[in-house]
Enzyme design. Structure first.
Site, PDB file in Angstrom:
ATOM      1  N   ARG A 111       6.216  -8.398   1.056  1.00 37.74           N
ATOM      2  CA  ARG A 111       7.117  -8.029   2.157  1.00 37.74           C
ATOM      3  C   ARG A 111       7.770  -9.285   2.741  1.00 37.74           C
ATOM      4  NH1 ARG A 111       4.311  -4.835   6.593  1.00 37.74           N
ATOM      5  NH2 ARG A 111       4.523  -3.088   5.169  1.00 37.74           N
ATOM      6  N   ASP A 114      -1.024   5.973   7.140  1.00 37.11           N
ATOM      7  CA  ASP A 114      -1.116   4.533   7.329  1.00 37.11           C
ATOM      8  C   ASP A 114      -1.986   4.236   8.553  1.00 37.11           C
ATOM      9  OD1 ASP A 114      -0.587   1.951   6.681  1.00 37.11           O
ATOM     10  OD2 ASP A 114       1.484   1.928   7.379  1.00 37.11           O
ATOM     11  N   LYS A 142       0.841  -1.201   0.000  1.00 34.29           N
ATOM     12  CA  LYS A 142       0.000   0.000   0.000  1.00 34.29           C
ATOM     13  C   LYS A 142       0.885   1.265   0.000  1.00 34.29           C
ATOM     14  CE  LYS A 142      -2.536  -1.727   3.574  1.00 34.29           C
ATOM     15  NZ  LYS A 142      -2.367  -3.172   3.584  1.00 34.29           N
ATOM     16  N   THR A 143       1.884   1.285   0.879  1.00 35.82           N
ATOM     17  CA  THR A 143       2.786   2.448   0.931  1.00 35.82           C
ATOM     18  C   THR A 143       3.569   2.564  -0.375  1.00 35.82           C
ATOM     19  OG1 THR A 143       3.071   1.879   3.256  1.00 35.82           O
ATOM     20  CG2 THR A 143       4.522   3.574   2.398  1.00 35.82           C
ATOM     21  N   THR A 165      -5.629  -1.905   7.258  1.00 36.81           N
ATOM     22  CA  THR A 165      -5.803  -3.353   7.202  1.00 36.81           C
ATOM     23  C   THR A 165      -7.245  -3.687   7.598  1.00 36.81           C
ATOM     24  OG1 THR A 165      -4.959  -3.388   9.440  1.00 36.81           O
ATOM     25  CG2 THR A 165      -3.408  -3.972   7.702  1.00 36.81           C
TER      26      THR A 165
END
Ligand code: ADE
Length: 351
Positions: A230, A122, A77-78, A171
């Site tokens: 990740r 975030d 997302k980032t 999330t």
């Protein structure tokens, strides 16, 4: 030195280690983050929609609509927000809701924005009520409504802000308040990655880090990365360390598998915590349903970590199910753990 001082000293050192780890992780992630849509692997449907929105915003010479990305952690997302900023040719300011505790935190960051810039928040579901109220007019009309004085003498002031784009990431889309969710023009869910996509991510990262890996080695790591880039990127590093110390540094299928076995990551990508959680539901609660708080207390994990980090993949893999009375395992879970599935009452012929 007193015990209290000792404890404080230990805590400080521990906090320093944690801070260094976060810093190291951030640096590592930043060094391999793709900067363009071409370099960004996966999420193809989302990428296509975003490219069109960006093109349209550029043609209109207006900032992009506010965007909300939701989905499990580690899916990019980032990274995607960074790609959007790059593509729009604007700066991005990155923060997270827990860092916006006091009104002046959010006011400060909004006032620091320049025209067209992107503000990335975030964990936006963790924003407090006051911060949300400040954000509404900022998102809608690009103004800050400030109040001064008390009750009788209260005065409101409207301070104009430059037009900006807010990108929120969460999330837990369900925990976002309705009014906040409604103020995002574009809302998108990020999906887990396929094995092929993860394999491409792994090869790209390996190239940047000058790690020698073959096709099957990349697939072996991809298979155990829980659909999450990740995790894939972290595993490449760990496997590369193992290959360097035990072999000649090159990663192939056998070396990847040997290393991942040693890390106790199984062929589904489950780690010790996941397996402990599943075994607990089976051994102590007859396969469930059992409440998440009970599970968390029994295995000494925090509820939020279980819900945000462990569960999304276990749910998607069909290894746990959510019911109104708690979590339960599935027949697949027994198979995966090499256990015999319990017979149902009907199978036992009791009825
Ligand atoms: N690293 C993390 N996420 C990635 C992605 N989607 N594409 C390429 N590299 C990545």
């Amino acid at each position: 030195m007193s015990i209290v001082a000792d404890n404080e000293d230990f805590k400080k050192r521990n906090d320093n280690v944690k801070a260094e780890k976060i810093e190291y992780d951030r640096n590592f992630e930043n060094s391999i983050r793709p900067k363009t849509f071409d370099a960004y692997i996966g999420q193809s449907a989302l990428k296509e929609t975003l490219k069109i929105s960006i093109e349209a915003a550029k043609k209109r010479e207006l900032p992009l609509d506010h965007l909300l990305f939701y989905g499990p952690p580690g899916l990019g997302k980032t990274t995607l927000a960074g790609v959007i900023a790059e593509q729009m040719g604007v700066e991005i300011k990155i923060t997270s809701a827990p860092a916006l505790e006091r009104p002046r935190d959010i006011i400060g960051i909004l006032m620091s924005l320049k025209g067209g810039e992107i503000l990335f928040i975030d964990e936006i579901h963790r924003l407090n009520k006051v911060a949300e109220e400040i954000l509404y007019p900022a998102m809608e009309d690009f103004v800050l409504d400030m109040t001064t004085g008390k009750s009788q003498t209260v005065k409101t002031m409207r301070i104009p802000l430059p037009k900006f784009t807010l990108i929120g990431a969460t999330t837990k889309a369900g925990e976002l308040s309705g009014p906040l969710r409604d103020r995002f023009g574009i809302v998108h869910r990020l999906e887990f990655y396929t094995e092929d996509e993860l394999s491409q991510v792994i090869k790209r990262t390996a190239k940047i880090l000058e790690i020698d890996i073959d096709e099957k080695g990349a697939h072996a790591i991809a298979k155990r990365s829980r659909g999450t880039p990740r995790i894939a990127n972290r595993l490449v590093k760990r496997v590369s360390d193992f290959a360097l110390v035990k072999y000649d540094g090159k990663i192939n299928e056998d070396i990847a598998n040997e290393s991942l076995d040693l890390l106790k990551i199984d062929e589904f990508g489950l780690d010790t915590t996941d397996r402990t959680l599943l075994r607990l539901i089976i051994d102590k609660f007859d396969g469930g349903p059992v409440g998440i708080e009970t599970i968390a207390a029994a295995i000494g994990e925090d509820v939020r970590t279980l819900e945000d980090v462990c569960e999304p993949y276990l749910l998607q893999a069909g290894l746990i199910q959510r019911t109104p009375r708690g979590r339960k395992v599935s027949p697949e879970t027994y198979r995966h753990l090499g256990l015999k599935s319990p017979q149902t009452v009907e199978q036992r012929g009791l009825f």
